[in-house]
Design a protein around this motif. Sequence first.
Motif, PDB file in Angstrom:
ATOM      1  N   GLY A 104      19.689  77.691 -48.599  1.00  0.00           N
ATOM      2  CA  GLY A 104      19.847  77.033 -49.788  1.00  0.00           C
ATOM      3  C   GLY A 104      20.849  77.492 -50.876  1.00  0.00           C
ATOM      4  O   GLY A 104      20.792  77.092 -52.020  1.00  0.00           O
ATOM      5  N   LEU A 105      22.003  78.109 -50.121  1.00  0.00           N
ATOM      6  CA  LEU A 105      23.080  78.765 -51.104  1.00  0.00           C
ATOM      7  C   LEU A 105      24.103  77.667 -51.279  1.00  0.00           C
ATOM      8  O   LEU A 105      24.018  76.829 -49.957  1.00  0.00           O
ATOM      9  N   GLN A 106      24.729  77.638 -52.366  1.00  0.00           N
ATOM     10  CA  GLN A 106      26.136  77.023 -52.390  1.00  0.00           C
ATOM     11  C   GLN A 106      27.273  77.794 -51.684  1.00  0.00           C
ATOM     12  O   GLN A 106      27.484  78.792 -52.139  1.00  0.00           O
ATOM     13  N   VAL A 107      27.943  77.326 -50.665  1.00  0.00           N
ATOM     14  CA  VAL A 107      29.047  78.142 -49.744  1.00  0.00           C
ATOM     15  C   VAL A 107      30.252  77.616 -50.056  1.00  0.00           C
ATOM     16  O   VAL A 107      30.513  76.340 -49.849  1.00  0.00           O
ATOM     17  N   VAL A 108      31.124  78.294 -50.381  1.00  0.00           N
ATOM     18  CA  VAL A 108      32.485  78.009 -50.510  1.00  0.00           C
ATOM     19  C   VAL A 108      33.144  78.643 -49.249  1.00  0.00           C
ATOM     20  O   VAL A 108      33.273  80.046 -48.956  1.00  0.00           O
ATOM     21  N   GLY A 109      33.873  77.790 -48.574  1.00  0.00           N
ATOM     22  CA  GLY A 109      34.434  78.197 -47.069  1.00  0.00           C
ATOM     23  C   GLY A 109      35.828  78.234 -47.177  1.00  0.00           C
ATOM     24  O   GLY A 109      36.391  77.385 -47.499  1.00  0.00           O
ATOM     25  N   LEU A 110      36.398  79.429 -47.300  1.00  0.00           N
ATOM     26  CA  LEU A 110      37.866  79.788 -47.063  1.00  0.00           C
ATOM     27  C   LEU A 110      38.395  79.873 -45.976  1.00  0.00           C
ATOM     28  O   LEU A 110      38.070  80.676 -45.198  1.00  0.00           O
ATOM     29  N   ALA A 111      39.467  79.091 -45.674  1.00  0.00           N
ATOM     30  CA  ALA A 111      40.422  79.351 -44.554  1.00  0.00           C
ATOM     31  C   ALA A 111      41.593  78.513 -44.406  1.00  0.00           C
ATOM     32  O   ALA A 111      41.881  77.554 -45.232  1.00  0.00           O
ATOM     33  N   ARG A 112      42.494  78.884 -43.707  1.00  0.00           N
ATOM     34  CA  ARG A 112      43.866  78.275 -43.560  1.00  0.00           C
ATOM     35  C   ARG A 112      43.882  76.634 -42.998  1.00  0.00           C
ATOM     36  O   ARG A 112      44.415  75.977 -43.229  1.00  0.00           O
ATOM     37  N   ARG A 113      42.743  76.558 -42.070  1.00  0.00           N
ATOM     38  CA  ARG A 113      42.739  75.310 -41.355  1.00  0.00           C
ATOM     39  C   ARG A 113      41.786  74.411 -41.701  1.00  0.00           C
ATOM     40  O   ARG A 113      40.515  74.379 -41.520  1.00  0.00           O
ATOM     41  N   THR A 114      42.345  73.498 -42.619  1.00  0.00           N
ATOM     42  CA  THR A 114      41.369  72.427 -43.498  1.00  0.00           C
ATOM     43  C   THR A 114      41.000  71.615 -42.289  1.00  0.00           C
ATOM     44  O   THR A 114      39.674  71.241 -42.624  1.00  0.00           O
ATOM     45  N   GLU A 115      41.364  71.120 -41.437  1.00  0.00           N
ATOM     46  CA  GLU A 115      40.433  70.235 -40.356  1.00  0.00           C
ATOM     47  C   GLU A 115      39.515  70.989 -39.787  1.00  0.00           C
ATOM     48  O   GLU A 115      38.260  70.348 -39.501  1.00  0.00           O
ATOM     49  N   ARG A 116      39.533  72.344 -39.538  1.00  0.00           N
ATOM     50  CA  ARG A 116      38.330  73.129 -39.086  1.00  0.00           C
ATOM     51  C   ARG A 116      37.305  73.016 -40.224  1.00  0.00           C
ATOM     52  O   ARG A 116      35.956  73.078 -39.752  1.00  0.00           O
ATOM     53  N   LEU A 117      37.334  73.295 -41.271  1.00  0.00           N
ATOM     54  CA  LEU A 117      36.541  73.359 -42.401  1.00  0.00           C
ATOM     55  C   LEU A 117      35.827  71.935 -42.543  1.00  0.00           C
ATOM     56  O   LEU A 117      34.709  71.814 -42.729  1.00  0.00           O
ATOM     57  N   GLU A 118      36.823  71.063 -42.394  1.00  0.00           N
ATOM     58  CA  GLU A 118      36.128  69.590 -42.523  1.00  0.00           C
ATOM     59  C   GLU A 118      35.311  69.235 -41.278  1.00  0.00           C
ATOM     60  O   GLU A 118      33.945  68.452 -41.359  1.00  0.00           O
ATOM     61  N   GLN A 119      35.422  69.777 -39.895  1.00  0.00           N
ATOM     62  CA  GLN A 119      34.638  69.632 -38.926  1.00  0.00           C
ATOM     63  C   GLN A 119      33.259  70.394 -38.945  1.00  0.00           C
ATOM     64  O   GLN A 119      32.280  70.033 -38.764  1.00  0.00           O
ATOM     65  N   LEU A 120      33.539  71.512 -39.823  1.00  0.00           N
ATOM     66  CA  LEU A 120      32.337  72.368 -39.830  1.00  0.00           C
ATOM     67  C   LEU A 120      31.147  71.669 -40.988  1.00  0.00           C
ATOM     68  O   LEU A 120      30.104  71.821 -40.544  1.00  0.00           O
ATOM     69  N   GLN A 121      31.916  71.082 -42.023  1.00  0.00           N
ATOM     70  CA  GLN A 121      30.934  70.170 -42.922  1.00  0.00           C
ATOM     71  C   GLN A 121      30.271  69.254 -42.205  1.00  0.00           C
ATOM     72  O   GLN A 121      29.056  68.914 -42.626  1.00  0.00           O
ATOM     73  N   GLN A 122      31.105  68.602 -41.578  1.00  0.00           N
ATOM     74  CA  GLN A 122      30.498  67.248 -40.884  1.00  0.00           C
ATOM     75  C   GLN A 122      29.592  67.672 -39.861  1.00  0.00           C
ATOM     76  O   GLN A 122      28.608  66.782 -39.246  1.00  0.00           O
ATOM     77  N   SER A 123      29.539  68.904 -39.134  1.00  0.00           N
ATOM     78  CA  SER A 123      28.605  69.138 -38.221  1.00  0.00           C
ATOM     79  C   SER A 123      27.303  69.654 -38.883  1.00  0.00           C
ATOM     80  O   SER A 123      26.324  69.953 -38.109  1.00  0.00           O
ATOM     81  N   LEU A 124      27.344  69.882 -40.033  1.00  0.00           N
ATOM     82  CA  LEU A 124      25.897  70.478 -40.889  1.00  0.00           C
ATOM     83  C   LEU A 124      24.779  69.247 -40.989  1.00  0.00           C
ATOM     84  O   LEU A 124      25.571  68.044 -41.102  1.00  0.00           O
TER      85      LEU A 124
END
Length: 199
Positions: free
Chosen positions: A30-50
Amino acid sequence: MDRWQNRVAVISGASSGIGAACARLLVAAGLQVVGLARRTERLEQLQQSLPEDQRGRFHRHTCDVSQESQVDRAFEWIERELGGVDVLINNAGIVLGGQLIDMPNQDIGRILQTNLMGSIYCTKLAAGSMRRRQVAGHLFFVNSTAGVAGYKPDPAEQSLNAYTPSKFGLTAVHEICRQELILKGSKIKTTVSAVLWKH
């Protein structure tokens, strides 16, 4: 976890491994999570997998924590859009091949900037946000067994070169930060964890 509902957690190195696993757990809690990383596409993949109902609580932000200006911009966005930081997980880290006595200084600098300075940049801004808002936040430092006293590398393994001193440094940063927060009477807690090094 009830008191952390809709609080803001920032995770560096969120695109894979421990960082991605933490992001999944905290979003689910239930937290709001800010994911910081260099690889934008990996962050996008993570979000879509949720799960679909959790995706809105994950905020991806492309950020190389070794670059102070990028960290500043990320935290400015967090303050402006989400109101501040309640939890920080310093997780970003890199290891490059080579031996300390032979490898290019540029590679050594990259390791130290990411593993050590990146954590310092994030810690200062997160602690500042927590202190300004007088919240009982939490600072986490994801460390390594390579950064604890008595670490002795196996001669058969690859050299950890500047990775080991960067993690020893992170151990010291955590301890100094912990002591300073106590002296200031802060309610902010700190935790350091030593993850078993495996290559």
